[in-house]
Motif scaffolding. Sequence first.
Motif, PDB file in Angstrom:
ATOM      1  N   ALA A  44       3.790  44.259 -39.824  1.00 27.49           N
ATOM      2  CA  ALA A  44       3.798  45.695 -39.569  1.00 27.49           C
ATOM      3  C   ALA A  44       2.468  46.314 -40.006  1.00 27.49           C
ATOM      4  O   ALA A  44       1.782  46.937 -39.219  1.00 27.49           O
ATOM      5  CB  ALA A  44       4.966  46.360 -40.292  1.00 27.49           C
ATOM      6  N   VAL A  45       2.115  46.117 -41.264  1.00 29.81           N
ATOM      7  CA  VAL A  45       0.854  46.632 -41.788  1.00 29.81           C
ATOM      8  C   VAL A  45       0.180  45.472 -42.518  1.00 29.81           C
ATOM      9  O   VAL A  45       0.603  45.095 -43.605  1.00 29.81           O
ATOM     10  CB  VAL A  45       1.089  47.814 -42.755  1.00 29.81           C
ATOM     11  CG1 VAL A  45      -0.239  48.318 -43.308  1.00 29.81           C
ATOM     12  CG2 VAL A  45       1.851  48.935 -42.077  1.00 29.81           C
ATOM     13  N   MET A  52      -1.848  45.451 -50.571  1.00 23.80           N
ATOM     14  CA  MET A  52      -0.465  45.338 -50.103  1.00 23.80           C
ATOM     15  C   MET A  52      -0.409  45.171 -48.595  1.00 23.80           C
ATOM     16  O   MET A  52      -1.360  45.488 -47.881  1.00 23.80           O
ATOM     17  CB  MET A  52       0.350  46.557 -50.517  1.00 23.80           C
ATOM     18  CG  MET A  52      -0.133  47.843 -49.941  1.00 23.80           C
ATOM     19  SD  MET A  52       0.890  49.182 -50.570  1.00 23.80           S
ATOM     20  CE  MET A  52      -0.072  50.559 -49.998  1.00 23.80           C
ATOM     21  N   CYS A  53       0.740  44.665 -48.143  1.00 20.58           N
ATOM     22  CA  CYS A  53       1.006  44.511 -46.720  1.00 20.58           C
ATOM     23  C   CYS A  53       2.514  44.625 -46.512  1.00 20.58           C
ATOM     24  O   CYS A  53       3.293  44.586 -47.469  1.00 20.58           O
ATOM     25  CB  CYS A  53       0.483  43.173 -46.196  1.00 20.58           C
ATOM     26  SG  CYS A  53       1.238  41.733 -46.978  1.00 20.58           S
ATOM     27  N   ALA A  54       2.923  44.776 -45.251  1.00 17.79           N
ATOM     28  CA  ALA A  54       4.344  44.898 -44.945  1.00 17.79           C
ATOM     29  C   ALA A  54       4.660  44.159 -43.662  1.00 17.79           C
ATOM     30  O   ALA A  54       3.863  44.137 -42.728  1.00 17.79           O
ATOM     31  CB  ALA A  54       4.739  46.367 -44.811  1.00 17.79           C
ATOM     32  N   SER A  55       5.833  43.555 -43.634  1.00 15.56           N
ATOM     33  CA  SER A  55       6.347  42.859 -42.457  1.00 15.56           C
ATOM     34  C   SER A  55       7.786  43.296 -42.236  1.00 15.56           C
ATOM     35  O   SER A  55       8.462  43.730 -43.164  1.00 15.56           O
ATOM     36  CB  SER A  55       6.323  41.342 -42.659  1.00 15.56           C
ATOM     37  OG  SER A  55       5.031  40.896 -42.949  1.00 15.56           O
ATOM     38  N   ARG A 136      -2.525  40.374 -46.562  1.00 17.14           N
ATOM     39  CA  ARG A 136      -1.639  39.784 -45.544  1.00 17.14           C
ATOM     40  C   ARG A 136      -0.626  38.908 -46.237  1.00 17.14           C
ATOM     41  O   ARG A 136      -0.892  38.392 -47.313  1.00 17.14           O
ATOM     42  CB  ARG A 136      -2.414  39.044 -44.478  1.00 17.14           C
ATOM     43  CG  ARG A 136      -3.286  37.925 -44.899  1.00 17.14           C
ATOM     44  CD  ARG A 136      -4.113  37.305 -43.759  1.00 17.14           C
ATOM     45  NE  ARG A 136      -4.343  38.161 -42.629  1.00 17.14           N
ATOM     46  CZ  ARG A 136      -3.710  38.041 -41.428  1.00 17.14           C
ATOM     47  NH1 ARG A 136      -2.879  37.066 -41.223  1.00 17.14           N
ATOM     48  NH2 ARG A 136      -3.962  38.876 -40.452  1.00 17.14           N
ATOM     49  N   PRO A 137       0.544  38.736 -45.622  1.00 18.44           N
ATOM     50  CA  PRO A 137       1.572  37.911 -46.264  1.00 18.44           C
ATOM     51  C   PRO A 137       1.119  36.457 -46.402  1.00 18.44           C
ATOM     52  O   PRO A 137       0.503  35.900 -45.492  1.00 18.44           O
ATOM     53  CB  PRO A 137       2.765  37.988 -45.308  1.00 18.44           C
ATOM     54  CG  PRO A 137       2.434  39.018 -44.297  1.00 18.44           C
ATOM     55  CD  PRO A 137       0.970  39.260 -44.345  1.00 18.44           C
ATOM     56  N   VAL A 138       1.409  35.879 -47.551  1.00 18.11           N
ATOM     57  CA  VAL A 138       1.173  34.460 -47.746  1.00 18.11           C
ATOM     58  C   VAL A 138       2.468  33.824 -48.223  1.00 18.11           C
ATOM     59  O   VAL A 138       3.395  34.518 -48.641  1.00 18.11           O
ATOM     60  CB  VAL A 138       0.039  34.162 -48.756  1.00 18.11           C
ATOM     61  CG1 VAL A 138      -1.279  34.716 -48.274  1.00 18.11           C
ATOM     62  CG2 VAL A 138       0.379  34.687 -50.131  1.00 18.11           C
ATOM     63  N   GLY A 139       2.512  32.538 -48.171  1.00 20.35           N
ATOM     64  CA  GLY A 139       3.690  31.816 -48.642  1.00 20.35           C
ATOM     65  C   GLY A 139       3.889  30.547 -47.842  1.00 20.35           C
ATOM     66  O   GLY A 139       3.110  30.243 -46.938  1.00 20.35           O
ATOM     67  N   VAL A 140       4.927  29.819 -48.199  1.00 25.35           N
ATOM     68  CA  VAL A 140       5.232  28.570 -47.515  1.00 25.35           C
ATOM     69  C   VAL A 140       6.723  28.488 -47.230  1.00 25.35           C
ATOM     70  O   VAL A 140       7.542  29.059 -47.939  1.00 25.35           O
ATOM     71  CB  VAL A 140       4.796  27.331 -48.336  1.00 25.35           C
ATOM     72  CG1 VAL A 140       3.292  27.320 -48.547  1.00 25.35           C
ATOM     73  CG2 VAL A 140       5.513  27.266 -49.667  1.00 25.35           C
ATOM     74  N   GLU A 141       7.048  27.778 -46.154  1.00 24.37           N
ATOM     75  CA  GLU A 141       8.438  27.449 -45.856  1.00 24.37           C
ATOM     76  C   GLU A 141       8.708  26.061 -46.403  1.00 24.37           C
ATOM     77  O   GLU A 141       7.843  25.178 -46.355  1.00 24.37           O
ATOM     78  CB  GLU A 141       8.682  27.498 -44.353  1.00 24.37           C
ATOM     79  CG  GLU A 141       8.565  28.899 -43.798  1.00 24.37           C
ATOM     80  CD  GLU A 141       8.792  28.976 -42.301  1.00 24.37           C
ATOM     81  OE1 GLU A 141       9.093  27.939 -41.662  1.00 24.37           O
ATOM     82  OE2 GLU A 141       8.666  30.088 -41.763  1.00 24.37           O
TER      83      GLU A 141
END
Length: 153
Positions: A44-45, A52-55, A136-141
């Motif tokens: 989203a942002v 910060m960021c938003a999804s 931006r969003p970071v992370g792992v599945e």
Amino acid sequence: MASLLPIISDILPMIIPAATQVIRARDLEPSHPTVEGPIIQRPAVVDKSDKMCASVVFMARPHQASPIRHNSEQDAIIYAVSGSGILVVKEGFKGQLHRHELSPGDFAFVPAWTEHQLCNETDSDVAFVIFQGGARPVGVELSDWAGQVISQR
């Protein structure tokens, strides 16, 4: 000169303000949930701020669950927009799974590195907004709880 840098970075936004941007909900909604998948995540942002960021996460189909994941070094705040969902998190030294029901208007704070999963166990759609601490969003599945990394975001 180095002592002026913090002052300049504080004053510059007041002199040259950034432009406000609006992201419309209609632009984030899935065009066709059954084609795009049972769980759809839309940025989203992102890349508008380094802090910060938003999804938006749509669980368009009932009885679906997101992949198990963690957001690496980013803390996250999850906001329940519509429908009722479950946030499952792995907590504590023994790694016990805890279930937290989220209804519209509820917030959940998920610390960095915390394994979690969003679930829709109802017959209705569910939507969440996720705010993360970074541009931006970071992370792992993960393949399972404490499992192998299967993809990175």
